[in-house]
Design a protein around this motif. Structure first.
Motif, PDB file in Angstrom:
ATOM      1  N   HIS A   1       1.029  -1.208  -0.015  1.00 20.87           N
ATOM      2  CA  HIS A   1      -0.145  -0.135  -0.102  1.00 20.87           C
ATOM      3  C   HIS A   1       0.802   1.274   0.104  1.00 20.87           C
ATOM      4  CE1 HIS A   1      -4.047  -1.484   0.376  1.00 20.87           C
ATOM      5  NE2 HIS A   1      -3.793  -2.385   1.118  1.00 20.87           N
ATOM      6  N   ARG A   2       1.873   1.244   0.785  1.00 23.18           N
ATOM      7  CA  ARG A   2       2.760   2.443   0.879  1.00 23.18           C
ATOM      8  C   ARG A   2       3.475   2.731  -0.577  1.00 23.18           C
ATOM      9  NH1 ARG A   2       3.131   4.503   5.814  1.00 23.18           N
ATOM     10  NH2 ARG A   2       3.446   3.040   7.798  1.00 23.18           N
ATOM     11  N   SER A   3       3.846   1.427  -1.218  1.00 22.01           N
ATOM     12  CA  SER A   3       4.462   1.596  -2.483  1.00 22.01           C
ATOM     13  C   SER A   3       3.351   2.328  -3.708  1.00 22.01           C
ATOM     14  CB  SER A   3       4.793   0.351  -3.113  1.00 22.01           C
ATOM     15  OG  SER A   3       3.746  -0.400  -3.534  1.00 22.01           O
ATOM     16  N   GLN A   4       2.174   2.361  -3.260  1.00 23.59           N
ATOM     17  CA  GLN A   4       0.994   2.794  -4.218  1.00 23.59           C
ATOM     18  C   GLN A   4       0.853   4.270  -3.530  1.00 23.59           C
ATOM     19  OE1 GLN A   4       0.129   1.386  -6.972  1.00 23.59           O
ATOM     20  NE2 GLN A   4       1.679  -0.141  -6.251  1.00 23.59           N
ATOM     21  N   GLY A   5       1.246   4.711  -2.703  1.00 21.64           N
ATOM     22  CA  GLY A   5       1.037   6.167  -2.398  1.00 21.64           C
ATOM     23  C   GLY A   5       0.085   6.329  -1.050  1.00 21.64           C
ATOM     24  N   LEU A   6      -0.425   5.121  -0.493  1.00 24.88           N
ATOM     25  CA  LEU A   6      -1.093   5.325   0.702  1.00 24.88           C
ATOM     26  C   LEU A   6      -0.288   5.851   1.976  1.00 24.88           C
ATOM     27  CD1 LEU A   6      -4.142   4.839   1.764  1.00 24.88           C
ATOM     28  CD2 LEU A   6      -2.969   2.575   2.355  1.00 24.88           C
ATOM     29  N   ARG A   7      -1.072   6.597   2.834  1.00 22.31           N
ATOM     30  CA  ARG A   7      -0.405   6.946   3.892  1.00 22.31           C
ATOM     31  C   ARG A   7      -0.927   6.161   5.269  1.00 22.31           C
ATOM     32  NH1 ARG A   7      -1.005  13.069   6.634  1.00 22.31           N
ATOM     33  NH2 ARG A   7       0.232  12.657   8.571  1.00 22.31           N
ATOM     34  N   LEU A   8       0.042   5.552   5.951  1.00 26.30           N
ATOM     35  CA  LEU A   8      -0.822   4.696   7.057  1.00 26.30           C
ATOM     36  C   LEU A   8      -0.219   5.043   8.237  1.00 26.30           C
ATOM     37  CD1 LEU A   8      -0.200   1.063   5.367  1.00 26.30           C
ATOM     38  CD2 LEU A   8      -2.199   1.884   6.511  1.00 26.30           C
ATOM     39  N   GLU A   9      -1.187   5.431   9.399  1.00 25.82           N
ATOM     40  CA  GLU A   9      -0.800   6.102  10.400  1.00 25.82           C
ATOM     41  C   GLU A   9      -1.296   5.114  11.580  1.00 25.82           C
ATOM     42  OE1 GLU A   9       0.993   8.665  11.131  1.00 25.82           O
ATOM     43  OE2 GLU A   9       0.922   9.724   9.084  1.00 25.82           O
ATOM     44  N   PHE A  10      -0.360   4.395  12.315  1.00 25.94           N
ATOM     45  CA  PHE A  10      -0.819   3.483  13.386  1.00 25.94           C
ATOM     46  C   PHE A  10      -0.895   4.338  14.823  1.00 25.94           C
ATOM     47  CE2 PHE A  10       1.390   0.751   9.987  1.00 25.94           C
ATOM     48  CZ  PHE A  10       0.369   0.088   9.742  1.00 25.94           C
ATOM     49  N   GLY A  11      -1.430   3.291  15.593  1.00 28.18           N
ATOM     50  CA  GLY A  11      -1.884   4.045  17.130  1.00 28.18           C
ATOM     51  C   GLY A  11      -2.528   5.520  17.091  1.00 28.18           C
ATOM     52  N   ALA A  12      -3.429   5.505  16.134  1.00 32.16           N
ATOM     53  CA  ALA A  12      -4.076   6.647  15.719  1.00 32.16           C
ATOM     54  C   ALA A  12      -5.757   6.270  15.983  1.00 32.16           C
ATOM     55  CB  ALA A  12      -4.076   7.087  14.117  1.00 32.16           C
ATOM     56  N   ALA A  13      -6.023   6.607  17.303  1.00 37.41           N
ATOM     57  CA  ALA A  13      -7.334   6.621  17.649  1.00 37.41           C
ATOM     58  C   ALA A  13      -8.196   7.856  17.776  1.00 37.41           C
ATOM     59  CB  ALA A  13      -7.287   6.022  19.531  1.00 37.41           C
ATOM     60  N   VAL A  14      -9.120   7.693  16.618  1.00 36.04           N
ATOM     61  CA  VAL A  14      -9.862   8.801  16.487  1.00 36.04           C
ATOM     62  C   VAL A  14     -10.827   9.321  17.763  1.00 36.04           C
ATOM     63  CG1 VAL A  14     -11.767   9.736  14.932  1.00 36.04           C
ATOM     64  CG2 VAL A  14     -10.005   8.228  13.921  1.00 36.04           C
ATOM     65  N   THR A  15     -10.825  10.483  18.102  1.00 36.81           N
ATOM     66  CA  THR A  15     -11.636  11.195  18.812  1.00 36.81           C
ATOM     67  C   THR A  15     -12.692  12.225  18.748  1.00 36.81           C
ATOM     68  OG1 THR A  15      -9.853  12.948  19.467  1.00 36.81           O
ATOM     69  CG2 THR A  15      -9.734  10.866  20.834  1.00 36.81           C
ATOM     70  N   GLU A  16     -12.754  12.780  17.227  1.00 40.25           N
ATOM     71  CA  GLU A  16     -13.389  13.637  17.051  1.00 40.25           C
ATOM     72  C   GLU A  16     -13.521  13.887  15.512  1.00 40.25           C
ATOM     73  OE1 GLU A  16     -15.222  18.172  18.033  1.00 40.25           O
ATOM     74  OE2 GLU A  16     -13.234  17.487  19.201  1.00 40.25           O
ATOM     75  N   LEU A  17     -14.773  14.099  14.959  1.00 34.49           N
ATOM     76  CA  LEU A  17     -14.732  14.484  13.604  1.00 34.49           C
ATOM     77  C   LEU A  17     -15.264  15.918  13.739  1.00 34.49           C
ATOM     78  CD1 LEU A  17     -16.366  11.655  11.760  1.00 34.49           C
ATOM     79  CD2 LEU A  17     -13.862  12.017  12.323  1.00 34.49           C
TER      80      LEU A  17
END
Length: 425
Positions: free
Chosen positions: A200-216
């Motif tokens: 996925h990274r080779s195709q340009g995707l940005r991956l962020e781990f440990g990312a707990a969403v708290t608000e939109l």
């Protein structure tokens, strides 16, 4: 006139499990009425293409039907559409529809499926926040994946990663936020996760781990995503892929045993012998590991539908098939047989760098599951070995030049498993 002819087999839900039950009854000789009840008006359709083919640039918008519309009438399957089942009167053996009418049943099959889990954070109701479960959901996502759109996908499971891959191919700027430390952690091992992360990274995707969403946040429409570590991600579109919940409320209200799914035995009977359940909504005991599980797969839906049909027709229910699943991301197919456990011994066959390898999961020396990536040579023999529970030599399993079946070193009962699936009900 018998109850078989006056009272139909009523199937609630027109997904893969429900349609397979109706089709199986007809093709295998059930002469009584079969009624398929669906709250939607759509002709029942395939679900896997929603996160794959439908989202591809240039693909058509039509859903792929499970059966042609005129097939139901030709087979004598009655369809009640646009009507939900509000309740079940078990004493009278009848379901009460949303228009207040009553539909008696000889046998009732609950194939109510599952629904996308909603984001439990402020702002989840903003426009532009989407999930994928139905054809309409898929069309809404597809229309949002325009070139240059900033797409944030929440969750790095199968659905999230398939949507992310499609969004990248459509020219979007895509970020995946995952609160765990790798992709598809719930269903696979670190070597497979690492391979797909690189892909996925080779195709340009940005991956962020440990990312707990708290608000939109946004003014009427989503504009940004906030995480627990103080980061902000700008977004034109947010797609939540954080799992599903079983649609068990109808069964619960009727007093049937439920536990994150409707509990069924190996015949797919619930705690009421006249009521069955099949598909994503069920929870049952694995005949291979003895574990309680709920499986979200077409294979399981089809296998359980066949078990229902066998039991309604008073045929012997066939032994369970080893469960299997698949995903396709950036043209690479991952196919899995069995259900891995985090404590399994992980054995890699082949070279992940070459994009074609297998990962075998051993549990007490026996094959519990397999992942095949970019090829299926190990898939069929692995399924057979999972079902037989034979002991394997890990060193020979690790040698891709040795056939899996040639790694067998012994026999014996599988510890902790049952000869047949233990009834939960």
């Amino acid at each position: 006139m018998t109850e078989h002819t006056t009272h139909p087999v009523v199937v609630v839900g027109s997904g893969h499990a429900g349609v397979a039950v109706a089709a199986g009854l007809r093709t295998r000789g059930w002469a009584g009425r079969v009624v398929l009840v669906d709250a939607q008006h759509d002709v029942p359709y395939e679900r896997p293409p929603l996160s794959k083919d439908l989202l591809a640039s240039g693909a058509g918008d039509r859903a792929a039907p499970l059966r042609k519309e005129d097939w139901y009438e030709a087979k004598g399957i009655e369809r009640v559409t646009g009507q939900a089942v509000d309740s079940i009167d078990r004493d009278a053996r009848a379901v009460i529809l949303s228009d207040g009418s009553r539909l008696p049943y000889h046998r009732l099959v609950l194939a109510t499926g599952s629904r996308a889990r909603e984001l439990p954070v402020p702002g989840a109701d903003l426009d532009g926040v989407l999930a994928l479960r139905t054809h309409q959901d898929g069309l809404a996502i597809k229309q949002s994946l325009v070139p240059g759109a900033r797409v944030v996908v929440i969750g790095a499971g199968f659905i999230g990663m398939e949507v992310a891959a499609a969004a990248v191919k459509n020219g979007c700027a895509v970020t995946v936020l995952e609160f765990q430390d790798r992709v598809m952690k719930r269903v696979t091992s670190p070597p497979v996760s690492a391979f797909f992360e690189r892909l996925h990274r080779s195709q340009g995707l940005r991956l962020e781990f440990g990312a707990a969403v708290t608000e939109l946040q946004g003014d009427g429409r989503v504009e940004r995503v906030l995480t627990s570590d103080g980061r902000t991600f700008e977004a034109d579109v947010v797609v939540a892929g954080i799992g599903v919940l079983p649609n068990q409320e109808l069964a619960e209200a009727a007093g049937l045993a439920c536990q994150d799914g409707i509990l069924v035995n190996e015949q797919c009977r619930t705690t009421d012998p006249c009521i069955y359940a099949a598909g994503d909504v069920t929870r049952f005991t694995s005949p291979f590991s003895g574990a309680s599980q709920r499986l979200e797969s077409i294979q399981n839906a089809t296998a359980q539908a066949e078990a229902v049909v066998d039991d309604v027709l008073d045929h012997e229910v066939k032994p369970s098939e080893v469960p299997w699943f698949w995903t396709v991301q950036h043209g690479v197919r991952l196919q899995t047989a069995g259900v891995m456990h985090p404590d399994d011994e992980v054995v890699v066959r082949g070279d992940p760098e070459r994009g074609k390898f297998s990962v075998v999961y051993l549990r007490e020396g026996r094959l519990a599951a397999v992942d095949t990536i970019g090829g299926l040579a190990d898939f069929r023999p692995a399924k057979k070995l999972i079902s037989t529970g034979l002991l394997l030599d890990p060193a020979r399993v690790a040698d891709p030049g040795v056939k899996l079946e040639d790694a067998v070193i012994g026999t014996g009962p599988r510890p902790g498993a049952y000869e047949t699936a233990a009834a939960l009900v």
